[in-house]
Design an enzyme around this catalytic site. Structure first.
Site, PDB file in Angstrom:
ATOM      1  N   SER A  68       0.950  -1.300   0.155  1.00 15.09           N
ATOM      2  CA  SER A  68      -0.118   0.070   0.095  1.00 15.09           C
ATOM      3  C   SER A  68       0.921   1.382  -0.104  1.00 15.09           C
ATOM      4  O   SER A  68       2.075   1.321   0.501  1.00 15.09           O
ATOM      5  CB  SER A  68      -0.982   0.083   1.238  1.00 15.09           C
TER       6      SER A  68
HETATM    7  N1  SAH Z   1      -0.359  -3.786   3.976  1.00 18.56           N
HETATM    8  C1  SAH Z   1       0.004  -4.596   3.030  1.00 18.56           C
HETATM    9  C2  SAH Z   1      -1.099  -4.706   1.858  1.00 18.56           C
HETATM   10  C3  SAH Z   1      -0.838  -5.820   0.880  1.00 18.56           C
HETATM   11  S1  SAH Z   1      -2.236  -5.881  -0.329  1.00 18.56           S
HETATM   12  C4  SAH Z   1       1.377  -3.995   2.293  1.00 18.56           C
HETATM   13  O1  SAH Z   1       1.476  -2.835   2.437  1.00 18.56           O
HETATM   14  O2  SAH Z   1       2.178  -4.780   1.824  1.00 18.56           O
HETATM   15  C5  SAH Z   1      -3.435  -6.889   0.527  1.00 18.56           C
HETATM   16  C6  SAH Z   1      -3.080  -8.596   1.009  1.00 18.56           C
HETATM   17  O3  SAH Z   1      -4.469  -8.854   1.356  1.00 18.56           O
HETATM   18  C7  SAH Z   1      -2.545  -9.014  -0.309  1.00 18.56           C
HETATM   19  O4  SAH Z   1      -1.361  -9.460   0.079  1.00 18.56           O
HETATM   20  C8  SAH Z   1      -3.774 -10.236  -0.176  1.00 18.56           C
HETATM   21  O5  SAH Z   1      -3.028 -11.527  -0.805  1.00 18.56           O
HETATM   22  C9  SAH Z   1      -4.115 -10.319   1.013  1.00 18.56           C
HETATM   23  N2  SAH Z   1      -5.502 -10.884   1.087  1.00 18.56           N
HETATM   24  C10 SAH Z   1      -6.609 -10.711   0.458  1.00 18.56           C
HETATM   25  N3  SAH Z   1      -7.468 -11.309   1.025  1.00 18.56           N
HETATM   26  C11 SAH Z   1      -7.091 -12.062   2.131  1.00 18.56           C
HETATM   27  C12 SAH Z   1      -7.835 -12.890   3.185  1.00 18.56           C
HETATM   28  N4  SAH Z   1      -8.942 -13.333   3.172  1.00 18.56           N
HETATM   29  N5  SAH Z   1      -6.807 -13.263   4.267  1.00 18.56           N
HETATM   30  C13 SAH Z   1      -5.518 -12.633   4.215  1.00 18.56           C
HETATM   31  N6  SAH Z   1      -5.018 -11.955   3.449  1.00 18.56           N
HETATM   32  C14 SAH Z   1      -5.806 -11.767   2.355  1.00 18.56           C
END
Ligand code: SAH
Length: 228
Positions: A68
Site C-alpha cells: 500500500s
Molecule cells: N499492508 C500490505 C497490503 C498488501 S495488499 C502491504 O502494504 O504490503 C493486501 C493483501 O491482502 C494481499 O497480500 C492479499 O493476498 C491479502 N489478502 C486478500 N484476501 C485475504 C484474506 N482473506 N486473508 C488474508 N489475506 C488476504
C-alpha cells in the site's frame, strides 16, 4: 523488538524525502514519521522495484498484490492511535511493511495472509530486522484469528464488500477497526470504534482502491462481483 536504524543508511536520503511527502499530506505526528525512517521499505519489496521503494505510491509485490501507499499507511496509524499495550490483528500481511510499522508501535501483532509465499517473505524480512513480536498465519483472514482475540486494533489492508461480522466479534472494548469497504473498483476507508454496545463509524478517506479481500466473509473469487 529491534530498535535504532534497522538497516544500512544507503536509502536514508530517499526515506527523508518520503517523510516530507507524508508530512505534506497532513500527517505531522513525529512518532509516526520516525517509523518511516526506521523501517527500510525497500527490503519489503522485490529487488526489481527498489528504485521505487521510497515513492509515495503502491508498489507491485508479485502474485497480483501490491504494497500500500505509505502516506495512506501513515494515515492508518494516525487514526488508529496504536499504543504500546495494544494487541493488533492485521489482515493481509502482503509485503509485511505495515506489519513492521505496527510491531514497533504495539505490544503484539497477529497478521494473516492468504498467499503463503508473501507470508514467508515477510517473515524473512521481519527476522532480518529482529522484529520479534509478530505472529504470522497463512489462511483466510476474513474469519479473524479467534485464538488471540479480542484485539484493540484490527487493520484490514484489502477491500471488502461489507464489514465481516468476525472482525466486530473480535474487537475489544474501545477497539478500532480500519477497513476499506465498497465495490471492487472503489472503496471508502472506514474506521469503526466499539464503545460499549455501540459502534461508531467514520469515513476516513473516500475513493481509494485496494486489492480485494478474498475469503469466506468477503469476495469469493478474484473476479466475481457478488459478495458471499
Ligand atoms: N499492508 C500490505 C497490503 C498488501 S495488499 C502491504 O502494504 O504490503 C493486501 C493483501 O491482502 C494481499 O497480500 C492479499 O493476498 C491479502 N489478502 C486478500 N484476501 C485475504 C484474506 N482473506 N486473508 C488474508 N489475506 C488476504
Amino acid at each position: 523488538m529491534a530498535v535504532e536504524p534497522l538497516d544500512d543508511r544507503r536509502f536514508a536520503g530517499y526515506r527523508r524525502k518520503l517523510i516530507e511527502q507524508i508530512r505534506v499530506r497532513g500527517i505531522d505526528d513525529l512518532a509516526i514519521l520516525q517509523l518511516f525512517d526506521r523501517v527500510p521499505r525497500h527490503l519489503f519489496v522485490p529487488e526489481g522495484v527498489w528504485p521505487r521503494a521510497y515513492e509515495d505510491a503502491a508498489i507491485p509485490i508479485g502474485y497480483g498484490q501490491t504494497a500500500s501507499q505509505p502516506s495512506l499507511q501513515a494515515l492508518y496509524l494516525s487514526v488508529l492511535q496504536v499504543t504500546p499495550d495494544d494487541t493488533v490483528l492485521e489482515i493481509g500481511t502482503g509485503s509485511g511493511f505495515l506489519t513492521a510499522l505496527l510491531a514497533l508501535t504495539a505490544d503484539r501483532v497477529y497478521s494473516v495472509e492468504r498467499i503463503r509465499e508473501l507470508s514467508v517473505r515477510a517473515r524473512a524480512v521481519l527476522d532480518q530486522l529482529r522484529i520479534n513480536n509478530v505472529a504470522l498465519m497463512v489462511g483466510d483472514g476474513t474469519i479473524g484469528w479467534r485464538k488471540y482475540a479480542p484485539f484493540d486494533v484490527i487493520v484490514v489492508s484489502a477491500a471488502s464488500p461489507s464489514v465481516p461480522h468476525s472482525f466486530m466479534d473480535q474487537l475489544a472494548e474501545g477497539g478500532r477497526l480500519l477497513i476499506p469497504v465498497g465495490t471492487r473498483k472503489r472503496q471508502e476507508l472506514m474506521l469503526l470504534r466499539r464503545d460499549g454496545s455501540e459502534i461508531h463509524e467514520e469515513i476516513i478517506h473516500g475513493a481509494c482502491t485496494f486489492v480485494p479481500l478474498l475469503g469466506q466473509f468477503a469476495w469469493a473469487s478474484e473476479t466475481s462481483e457478488d459478495a458471499t
